[in-house]
Design a protein around this motif. Structure first.
Motif, PDB file in Angstrom:
ATOM      1  N   VAL A   1       0.823  -1.204   0.000  1.00 21.88           N
ATOM      2  CA  VAL A   1       0.000   0.000   0.000  1.00 21.88           C
ATOM      3  C   VAL A   1       0.851   1.244   0.000  1.00 21.88           C
ATOM      4  CG1 VAL A   1      -1.594   1.357   1.375  1.00 21.88           C
ATOM      5  CG2 VAL A   1      -2.007  -1.046   1.053  1.00 21.88           C
ATOM      6  N   ALA A   2       1.815   1.326   0.892  1.00 17.34           N
ATOM      7  CA  ALA A   2       2.634   2.517   0.975  1.00 17.34           C
ATOM      8  C   ALA A   2       3.573   2.626  -0.212  1.00 17.34           C
ATOM      9  CB  ALA A   2       3.438   2.526   2.271  1.00 17.34           C
ATOM     10  N   ALA A   3       3.882   1.518  -0.859  1.00 18.10           N
ATOM     11  CA  ALA A   3       4.786   1.558  -1.994  1.00 18.10           C
ATOM     12  C   ALA A   3       4.129   2.154  -3.214  1.00 18.10           C
ATOM     13  CB  ALA A   3       5.289   0.163  -2.316  1.00 18.10           C
TER      14      ALA A   3
ATOM     15  N   ILE B   1       1.563   8.716   3.624  1.00 23.81           N
ATOM     16  CA  ILE B   1       0.149   8.380   3.691  1.00 23.81           C
ATOM     17  C   ILE B   1       0.047   6.881   3.446  1.00 23.81           C
ATOM     18  CG2 ILE B   1      -2.123   8.729   2.671  1.00 23.81           C
ATOM     19  CD1 ILE B   1      -1.224  11.498   1.846  1.00 23.81           C
ATOM     20  N   GLY B   2      -0.326   6.151   4.441  1.00 24.03           N
ATOM     21  CA  GLY B   2      -0.372   4.705   4.314  1.00 24.03           C
ATOM     22  C   GLY B   2      -0.581   4.088   5.674  1.00 24.03           C
ATOM     23  N   GLY B   3      -0.203   2.855   5.820  1.00 18.74           N
ATOM     24  CA  GLY B   3      -0.389   2.236   7.113  1.00 18.74           C
ATOM     25  C   GLY B   3       0.093   0.802   7.135  1.00 18.74           C
TER      26      GLY B   3
ATOM     27  N   PHE C   1      -6.260  -2.796   0.027  1.00 21.77           N
ATOM     28  CA  PHE C   1      -5.589  -1.509  -0.131  1.00 21.77           C
ATOM     29  C   PHE C   1      -6.469  -0.350   0.321  1.00 21.77           C
ATOM     30  CE2 PHE C   1      -2.635  -2.962  -3.835  1.00 21.77           C
ATOM     31  CZ  PHE C   1      -2.047  -3.848  -2.963  1.00 21.77           C
ATOM     32  N   GLN C   2      -7.785  -0.516   0.183  1.00 22.32           N
ATOM     33  CA  GLN C   2      -8.693   0.580   0.507  1.00 22.32           C
ATOM     34  C   GLN C   2      -8.760   0.876   2.010  1.00 22.32           C
ATOM     35  OE1 GLN C   2     -12.346   0.825  -2.223  1.00 22.32           O
ATOM     36  NE2 GLN C   2     -11.804  -1.340  -2.374  1.00 22.32           N
ATOM     37  N   LEU C   3      -8.123   0.057   2.824  1.00 29.04           N
ATOM     38  CA  LEU C   3      -8.056   0.354   4.253  1.00 29.04           C
ATOM     39  C   LEU C   3      -7.147   1.541   4.532  1.00 29.04           C
ATOM     40  CD1 LEU C   3      -7.738  -3.286   5.649  1.00 29.04           C
ATOM     41  CD2 LEU C   3      -9.759  -1.820   5.727  1.00 29.04           C
ATOM     42  N   ALA C   4      -6.241   1.841   3.607  1.00 21.51           N
ATOM     43  CA  ALA C   4      -5.337   2.980   3.785  1.00 21.51           C
ATOM     44  C   ALA C   4      -6.051   4.276   3.427  1.00 21.51           C
ATOM     45  CB  ALA C   4      -4.100   2.808   2.917  1.00 21.51           C
ATOM     46  N   PRO C   5      -5.752   5.380   4.117  1.00 19.39           N
ATOM     47  CA  PRO C   5      -6.410   6.656   3.816  1.00 19.39           C
ATOM     48  C   PRO C   5      -6.049   7.157   2.425  1.00 19.39           C
ATOM     49  CG  PRO C   5      -4.577   6.975   5.327  1.00 19.39           C
ATOM     50  CD  PRO C   5      -4.786   5.504   5.218  1.00 19.39           C
ATOM     51  N   GLY C   6      -7.035   7.753   1.746  1.00 26.12           N
ATOM     52  CA  GLY C   6      -6.797   8.361   0.437  1.00 26.12           C
ATOM     53  C   GLY C   6      -6.777   7.392  -0.717  1.00 26.12           C
ATOM     54  N   VAL C   7      -7.158   6.111  -0.496  1.00 27.44           N
ATOM     55  CA  VAL C   7      -7.137   5.111  -1.560  1.00 27.44           C
ATOM     56  C   VAL C   7      -8.563   4.815  -1.996  1.00 27.44           C
ATOM     57  CG1 VAL C   7      -6.466   2.773  -2.200  1.00 27.44           C
ATOM     58  CG2 VAL C   7      -5.030   4.101  -0.646  1.00 27.44           C
ATOM     59  N   VAL C   8      -8.849   5.015  -3.291  1.00 28.48           N
ATOM     60  CA  VAL C   8     -10.184   4.757  -3.843  1.00 28.48           C
ATOM     61  C   VAL C   8     -10.027   4.014  -5.166  1.00 28.48           C
ATOM     62  CG1 VAL C   8     -11.216   6.785  -2.751  1.00 28.48           C
ATOM     63  CG2 VAL C   8     -10.235   6.983  -5.046  1.00 28.48           C
ATOM     64  N   SER C   9     -11.139   3.580  -5.749  1.00 33.76           N
ATOM     65  CA  SER C   9     -11.112   2.891  -7.024  1.00 33.76           C
ATOM     66  C   SER C   9     -10.438   3.750  -8.079  1.00 33.76           C
ATOM     67  CB  SER C   9     -12.528   2.542  -7.466  1.00 33.76           C
ATOM     68  OG  SER C   9     -12.526   2.040  -8.790  1.00 33.76           O
ATOM     69  N   GLY C  10      -9.656   3.096  -8.951  1.00 31.98           N
ATOM     70  CA  GLY C  10      -8.949   3.832  -9.990  1.00 31.98           C
ATOM     71  C   GLY C  10      -9.821   4.264 -11.139  1.00 31.98           C
ATOM     72  N   GLY C  11     -11.103   3.897 -11.126  1.00 36.62           N
ATOM     73  CA  GLY C  11     -11.998   4.306 -12.203  1.00 36.62           C
ATOM     74  C   GLY C  11     -11.591   3.670 -13.516  1.00 36.62           C
ATOM     75  N   GLY C  12     -11.084   4.455 -14.443  1.00 38.28           N
ATOM     76  CA  GLY C  12     -10.706   3.959 -15.761  1.00 38.28           C
ATOM     77  C   GLY C  12      -9.561   2.974 -15.732  1.00 38.28           C
ATOM     78  N   THR C  13      -8.785   2.941 -14.654  1.00 36.54           N
ATOM     79  CA  THR C  13      -7.664   1.998 -14.576  1.00 36.54           C
ATOM     80  C   THR C  13      -8.059   0.698 -13.891  1.00 36.54           C
ATOM     81  OG1 THR C  13      -6.896   2.983 -12.491  1.00 36.54           O
ATOM     82  CG2 THR C  13      -5.977   3.861 -14.519  1.00 36.54           C
ATOM     83  N   GLY C  14      -9.315   0.560 -13.546  1.00 38.65           N
ATOM     84  CA  GLY C  14      -9.786  -0.685 -12.954  1.00 38.65           C
ATOM     85  C   GLY C  14      -9.914  -0.610 -11.452  1.00 38.65           C
ATOM     86  N   SER C  15     -10.834  -1.387 -10.916  1.00 35.07           N
ATOM     87  CA  SER C  15     -11.093  -1.358  -9.481  1.00 35.07           C
ATOM     88  C   SER C  15      -9.917  -1.875  -8.661  1.00 35.07           C
ATOM     89  CB  SER C  15     -12.342  -2.185  -9.158  1.00 35.07           C
ATOM     90  OG  SER C  15     -12.160  -3.537  -9.565  1.00 35.07           O
ATOM     91  N   GLY C  16      -9.061  -2.726  -9.255  1.00 38.73           N
ATOM     92  CA  GLY C  16      -7.922  -3.259  -8.520  1.00 38.73           C
ATOM     93  C   GLY C  16      -6.675  -2.411  -8.637  1.00 38.73           C
ATOM     94  N   ASN C  17      -6.695  -1.422  -9.525  1.00 37.16           N
ATOM     95  CA  ASN C  17      -5.538  -0.535  -9.704  1.00 37.16           C
ATOM     96  C   ASN C  17      -5.943   0.838  -9.192  1.00 37.16           C
ATOM     97  OD1 ASN C  17      -2.977   0.212 -10.412  1.00 37.16           O
ATOM     98  ND2 ASN C  17      -3.457   0.554 -12.559  1.00 37.16           N
ATOM     99  N   TYR C  18      -5.732   1.049  -7.915  1.00 36.27           N
ATOM    100  CA  TYR C  18      -6.374   2.142  -7.186  1.00 36.27           C
ATOM    101  C   TYR C  18      -5.774   3.513  -7.451  1.00 36.27           C
ATOM    102  CZ  TYR C  18      -8.571  -1.655  -4.642  1.00 36.27           C
ATOM    103  OH  TYR C  18      -9.288  -2.770  -4.323  1.00 36.27           O
ATOM    104  N   SER C  19      -6.603   4.512  -7.196  1.00 36.58           N
ATOM    105  CA  SER C  19      -6.152   5.895  -7.191  1.00 36.58           C
ATOM    106  C   SER C  19      -5.754   6.253  -5.774  1.00 36.58           C
ATOM    107  CB  SER C  19      -7.277   6.823  -7.672  1.00 36.58           C
ATOM    108  OG  SER C  19      -6.945   8.185  -7.425  1.00 36.58           O
ATOM    109  N   ILE C  20      -4.563   6.806  -5.596  1.00 37.75           N
ATOM    110  CA  ILE C  20      -4.048   7.145  -4.278  1.00 37.75           C
ATOM    111  C   ILE C  20      -3.823   8.642  -4.191  1.00 37.75           C
ATOM    112  CG2 ILE C  20      -2.159   6.780  -2.640  1.00 37.75           C
ATOM    113  CD1 ILE C  20      -1.753   4.038  -3.894  1.00 37.75           C
TER     114      ILE C  20
END
Length: 215
Positions: A13-15, A132-134, A155-174
């Motif tokens: 997550v932090a990486a 930002i991570g944990g 990954f969504q347990l970390a703050p500021g992490v949401v679905s990546g939208g166009g990049t797929g639900s598993g490739n998150y936006s941070i």
């Protein structure tokens, strides 16, 4: 199996970060502190060692008794300080987290031969960390928070992490960045698909070939 995946997650997550330079230093933590004697004076040339379930890391204090042990893998450590003419002191249960800079101070007593062990009390807030991570402990939340079976679902347990939208639900936006800007590092190994920005390998004909994390 579930527990092992979630331990790896803390590193991954932090990486995942918007800038590659930031990702290179966000998978480890560090320890710092001061070694003094019973009169409050610094103890130079004291040896401070961090021990966990891996090779110990040692460093020597400077003229003012200060030390810094960087690039520690997240986990629980026993930190030991010793110097010639002083009894050794060990602090147990020192928790190092991702991006954390934990302070551990020691007071050595002259003439004491036996080692003194104390239980460390970690500060509530790390004012020096900008990560930002944990680090997530399975036994603290797994029974109370529903999480998917894939380790990347957590990954969504970390703050500021949401679905990546166009990049797929598993490739998150941070923190608002694109999922294509992430890097995923597990145990020091970069498992990012450089062609598509996701986790693991991808083939244009066969699609996803797995995450690259062994079970």
């Amino acid at each position: 199996m579930r527990s092992r995946w979630l331990v790896c997650l803390a590193v991954a997550v932090a990486a995942a970060a918007a800038l590659p330079a930031a990702a290179q230093s966000s998978t480890t933590g560090s320890l710092e502190g001061v070694v003094t004697n019973g009169n409050g004076r610094p103890v130079p040339a004291a040896v401070v060692t961090a021990l966990a379930n891996r090779a110990p890391v040692s460093i020597t204090t400077d003229a003012e008794g200060r030390f810094l042990i960087p690039n520690l893998v997240p986990g629980t450590y026993t930190v030991r300080a010793e110097a010639e003419g002083y009894g050794a002191v060990a602090q147990q249960g020192v928790q190092v987290s991702i991006g954390d800079r934990r302070r551990v101070d020691f007071v050595l007593q002259a003439g004491i031969v036996e080692e003194v062990s104390v239980v460390a009390e970690a500060p509530l807030v790390d004012a020096k960390s900008t990560t930002i991570g944990g680090t997530f402990k399975v036994d603290e939340y797994a029974d109370a928070i529903p999480v998917g079976r894939n380790f990347s679902d957590s990954f969504q347990l970390a703050p500021g992490v949401v679905s990546g939208g166009g990049t797929g639900s598993g490739n998150y936006s941070i923190s608002g960045s694109s999922g294509l800007e992430n890097q995923y590092i597990v145990d020091g190994v970069n498992i990012t698909n450089t062609g598509y920005g996701g986790i693991g390998s991808y083939n244009i004909i066969y699609g996803s070939l797995g995450t690259g994390v062994t079970t």
